[in-house]
Design a protein around this motif. Structure first.
Motif, PDB file in Angstrom:
ATOM      1  N   ASP A 132       9.891   8.165  -2.479  1.00  0.00           N
ATOM      2  CA  ASP A 132       8.971   9.247  -2.817  1.00  0.00           C
ATOM      3  C   ASP A 132       9.684  10.585  -2.967  1.00  0.00           C
ATOM      4  N   GLU A 146       0.863   9.066   0.026  1.00  0.00           N
ATOM      5  CA  GLU A 146      -0.125  10.132  -0.131  1.00  0.00           C
ATOM      6  C   GLU A 146      -0.564  10.668   1.235  1.00  0.00           C
ATOM      7  N   ARG A 162       0.816  -1.215   0.000  1.00  0.00           N
ATOM      8  CA  ARG A 162       0.000   0.000   0.000  1.00  0.00           C
ATOM      9  C   ARG A 162       0.848   1.262   0.000  1.00  0.00           C
ATOM     10  N   GLN A 163       2.058   1.151  -0.508  1.00  0.00           N
ATOM     11  CA  GLN A 163       3.012   2.255  -0.487  1.00  0.00           C
ATOM     12  C   GLN A 163       2.431   3.550  -1.051  1.00  0.00           C
ATOM     13  N   GLN A 164       1.767   3.476  -2.189  1.00  0.00           N
ATOM     14  CA  GLN A 164       1.242   4.689  -2.816  1.00  0.00           C
ATOM     15  C   GLN A 164       0.246   5.398  -1.900  1.00  0.00           C
ATOM     16  N   ASP A 165      -0.648   4.640  -1.279  1.00  0.00           N
ATOM     17  CA  ASP A 165      -1.628   5.235  -0.364  1.00  0.00           C
ATOM     18  C   ASP A 165      -0.947   5.836   0.862  1.00  0.00           C
TER      19      ASP A 165
END
Length: 189
Positions: free
Chosen positions: A163, A131, A125-128
């Motif tokens: 990121d 964010e 769930r890195q992207q979430d």
């Protein structure tokens, strides 16, 4: 299957005669007073207990009308299997009452040959997570200090590094600053 039994008298009958060892300490966890701040909670096993309190607090806020602009809450919970899943029947109720602001991600470590822990779910769930961190999320980690907390911190450090396009060392310094500012809190043992 033989049920698990514990001798509450303790080793060498140290706690015989109605004595139980109890240790009380204050939790270092402090929820942000601003409900719009997203929170990321990571707690395998009994480490999920304070997060149950966090979620119940937010459910209460919704019930009393204080939930305008509530930030997203993500709970990463790890247990061995479905039989070991604490408060399993409560989580869907909390999710429905929080109207999409609460999500629980479960890592079951003993249901297949390949073990899956909370740090693996974090990477999925890195992207979430990135964010939410960019929105100023607070991170809370509760449970095992020996491996889990270190593995979780390493995973988050790698996410920040990727990121921001910075070194792991610089990302580690960012996490240190988050700890000093109360944005990354741990209750580990």
């Amino acid at each position: 299957i033989m049920p698990v039994q514990y001798d509450i008298r303790g080793p060498r009958n140290l706690y015989g005669g109605h004595k139980l060892p109890i240790h009380i300490r204050h939790s270092p966890f402090k929820l942000p007073t601003d409900l719009s701040i997203p929170i990321i909670m990571i707690g395998p096993g009994t480490g999920v207990a304070p997060f149950r309190g966090f979620i119940r607090d937010r459910v209460h806020s919704v019930g009393s009308g204080d939930a305008n602009n509530m930030g997203k809450m993500m709970l990463f919970y790890g247990c061995r299997n479905e039989d070991d899943f604490l408060y399993q029947e409560e989580w869907p109720e909390y999710s429905s009452k929080l109207d999409g602001n609460f999500e629980m991600i479960v890592a079951l470590s003993r249901v297949s040959d390949k073990k899956c822990y909370v740090q693996h779910k974090l990477k999925e769930r890195q992207q979430d997570l990135v964010e939410l961190l960019n929105q100023g999320a607070n991170i809370y980690v509760c449970g095992d200090a020996v491996r889990m907390a270190k593995d979780v911190q390493r995973s988050i450090c790698e996410m920040i590094s990727q990121d921001k396009g910075i070194s792991i060392e610089d990302a580690g310094e960012m996490i240190k600053a988050m700890k000093i500012n109360g944005k990354y809190q741990e209750d580990v043992w």
